[in-house]
Design an enzyme around this catalytic site. Structure first.
Site, PDB file in Angstrom:
ATOM      1  CG  ASP A  30      -2.096   0.854   1.057  1.00 35.74           C
ATOM      2  OD1 ASP A  30      -2.350   1.270  -0.066  1.00 35.74           O
ATOM      3  OD2 ASP A  30      -2.790   1.323   2.165  1.00 35.74           O
ATOM      4  CG  HIS A  65      -0.460   1.871  -9.521  1.00 35.43           C
ATOM      5  ND1 HIS A  65      -0.471   1.765  -8.002  1.00 35.43           N
ATOM      6  CD2 HIS A  65      -1.466   2.754  -9.721  1.00 35.43           C
ATOM      7  CE1 HIS A  65      -1.629   2.180  -7.634  1.00 35.43           C
ATOM      8  NE2 HIS A  65      -2.329   2.899  -8.672  1.00 35.43           N
ATOM      9  CG  LEU A  74       9.117 -17.244  -3.758  1.00 29.63           C
ATOM     10  CD1 LEU A  74       8.853 -17.277  -2.125  1.00 29.63           C
ATOM     11  CD2 LEU A  74       9.517 -15.770  -4.121  1.00 29.63           C
TER      12      LEU A  74
HETATM   13  C1  IPE Z   1      -5.559  -2.647  -0.135  1.00 28.54           C
HETATM   14  O1  IPE Z   1      -5.239  -1.390  -0.266  1.00 28.54           O
HETATM   15  C2  IPE Z   1      -5.381  -3.400  -1.425  1.00 28.54           C
HETATM   16  C3  IPE Z   1      -4.194  -3.687  -2.052  1.00 28.54           C
HETATM   17  C4  IPE Z   1      -2.854  -3.082  -1.406  1.00 28.54           C
HETATM   18  C5  IPE Z   1      -4.288  -4.281  -3.378  1.00 28.54           C
HETATM   19  P1  IPE Z   1      -6.245  -0.372  -0.300  1.00 28.54           P
HETATM   20  O2  IPE Z   1      -5.392   0.926  -0.773  1.00 28.54           O
HETATM   21  O3  IPE Z   1      -7.114  -0.535  -1.547  1.00 28.54           O
HETATM   22  O4  IPE Z   1      -6.908  -0.344   0.962  1.00 28.54           O
HETATM   23  P2  IPE Z   1      -7.857   0.653   1.718  1.00 28.54           P
HETATM   24  O5  IPE Z   1      -9.030   1.154   0.807  1.00 28.54           O
HETATM   25  O6  IPE Z   1      -6.905   1.732   2.000  1.00 28.54           O
HETATM   26  O7  IPE Z   1      -8.340   0.005   2.906  1.00 28.54           O
HETATM   27  C1  IPE Z   2      -1.565   0.332  -3.394  1.00 29.78           C
HETATM   28  O1  IPE Z   2      -1.525   1.697  -3.383  1.00 29.78           O
HETATM   29  C2  IPE Z   2      -1.669  -0.278  -4.734  1.00 29.78           C
HETATM   30  C3  IPE Z   2      -3.091  -0.768  -4.942  1.00 29.78           C
HETATM   31  C4  IPE Z   2      -4.175  -0.866  -4.212  1.00 29.78           C
HETATM   32  C5  IPE Z   2      -3.409  -1.328  -6.401  1.00 29.78           C
HETATM   33  P1  IPE Z   2      -2.564   2.770  -3.440  1.00 29.78           P
HETATM   34  O2  IPE Z   2      -2.955   2.976  -4.772  1.00 29.78           O
HETATM   35  O3  IPE Z   2      -3.688   2.177  -2.513  1.00 29.78           O
HETATM   36  O4  IPE Z   2      -1.984   3.909  -2.809  1.00 29.78           O
HETATM   37  P2  IPE Z   2      -2.693   4.800  -1.768  1.00 29.78           P
HETATM   38  O5  IPE Z   2      -2.826   4.252  -0.667  1.00 29.78           O
HETATM   39  O6  IPE Z   2      -3.713   5.447  -2.342  1.00 29.78           O
HETATM   40  O7  IPE Z   2      -1.407   5.748  -1.504  1.00 29.78           O
HETATM   41 MG    MG Z   3      -3.987   2.336  -0.701  1.00 31.14          MG
END
Ligand code: IPE
Ligand code: IPE
Ligand code: MG
Length: 251
Positions: A21, A38, A132
């Site tokens: 995240d 990303h 792995l």
């Molecule tokens: C969780 O992250 C899902 C992934 C890392 C793929 P999100 O960014 O979607 O989660 P929330 O919405 O903050 O809970």
């Molecule tokens: C995690 O990073 C990746 C996915 C959920 C695809 P985010 O895109 O949720 O990044 P933040 O949480 O908005 O910073």
């Molecule tokens: Mg996120």
């Protein structure tokens, strides 16, 4: 100074799961589009997969896209899917070189056709590898998985393949998409969020949870080493007393 040498390889978690995240915030901090985050997140994936394989971790599950992430702006979803296709295509030779087997969990049928095709191909091409196990959670959510498992169990009972009295934890587990993998001992979440966001709810019943402020695109091997060292300092009691655990370790 490297933390890697301090890791006790005999007490390595067999299965590490990561909620990757913070990509969006990482990009926003730099005044860039979320997709830029990303893109850089893929670098971290490479580094952590390599770092896990180097240590001898057997299973690494990465939460890459949740069921709920489909509700993000269309442009971000499309960009993520394109990145997914491109990355899988590019990474197959490296996976094979490092003896890594690719697995996927999630509602894959929702992915664009070309992503499904690339995934199938990559899974097939790496299927003989024995190092792995890399498990990508794509279009995954735990509630989706549990409801799905329940439907399949009900169907099998209806068709007489399974008796209600036979259902136990082992049987239930065999209906989950993770049936081939042991439960994770260590769950890591980056970016300073303290929640599980619908990830492996059943499987993490006794996982050790590790939260770090580091945003995913900054997460590198040394951060993984730090998490494993932290995990190794914990006492896992599984409902027993500390004394019981220590006595077992001595005898
Ligand atoms: C969780 O992250 C899902 C992934 C890392 C793929 P999100 O960014 O979607 O989660 P929330 O919405 O903050 O809970
Ligand atoms: C995690 O990073 C990746 C996915 C959920 C695809 P985010 O895109 O949720 O990044 P933040 O949480 O908005 O910073
Ligand atoms: Mg996120």
């Amino acid at each position: 100074m490297s933390l890697k040498q301090d890791i006790n390889l005999e007490k390595l978690p067999k299965h590490i799961a990561i909620i990757m995240d913070g990509n969006g915030r990482w990009a926003q901090e730099r005044g860039k589009d979320r997709l830029f985050g990303h893109l850089h997140g893929v670098e971290s994936v490479r580094d952590i997969v390599e770092g896990s394989a180097e240590l001898g971790v057997k299973y690494l599950t990465l939460y890459a896209f949740s069921t709920e992430n489909w509700d993000r702006p269309q442009q971000e979803v499309v960009g993520l899917m394109e990145l997914l296709v491109e990355t899988i295509k590019k990474e197959v030779p490296t996976l094979n070189k490092n003896n890594i087997k690719l697995n996927v969990i999630g509602d894959i049928h929702l992915l664009p056709a070309n992503a499904q095709k690339e995934l199938d191909e990559a899974i097939f091409q790496t299927s003989k590898n024995e190092g792995l196990n890399l498990i990508m959670a794509l279009s995954y959510s735990s509630r989706w998985e549990i409801v799905n498992a329940t439907k399949s169990i009900a169907q099998d009972v209806l068709e007489g393949k399974l008796k209600v009295q036979e259902i136990n934890q082992e049987i239930f587990n065999s209906y989950l998409s993770t049936k081939l993998f042991p439960d994770p001992e260590l769950l890591i979440r980056t970016s300073g969020e303290y929640r599980i966001s619908n990830f492996l709810l059943y499987q993490i019943a006794y996982a050790e949870l590790y939260f770090t402020e580091v945003l995913w695109p900054d997460f590198r091997k040394h951060n993984l080493h730090e998490a494993i060292l932290n995990y190794q300092q914990r006492e896992r009691r599984f409902g027993k007393t500390g004394d019981q655990i220590k006595n077992v370790q001595i005898s």
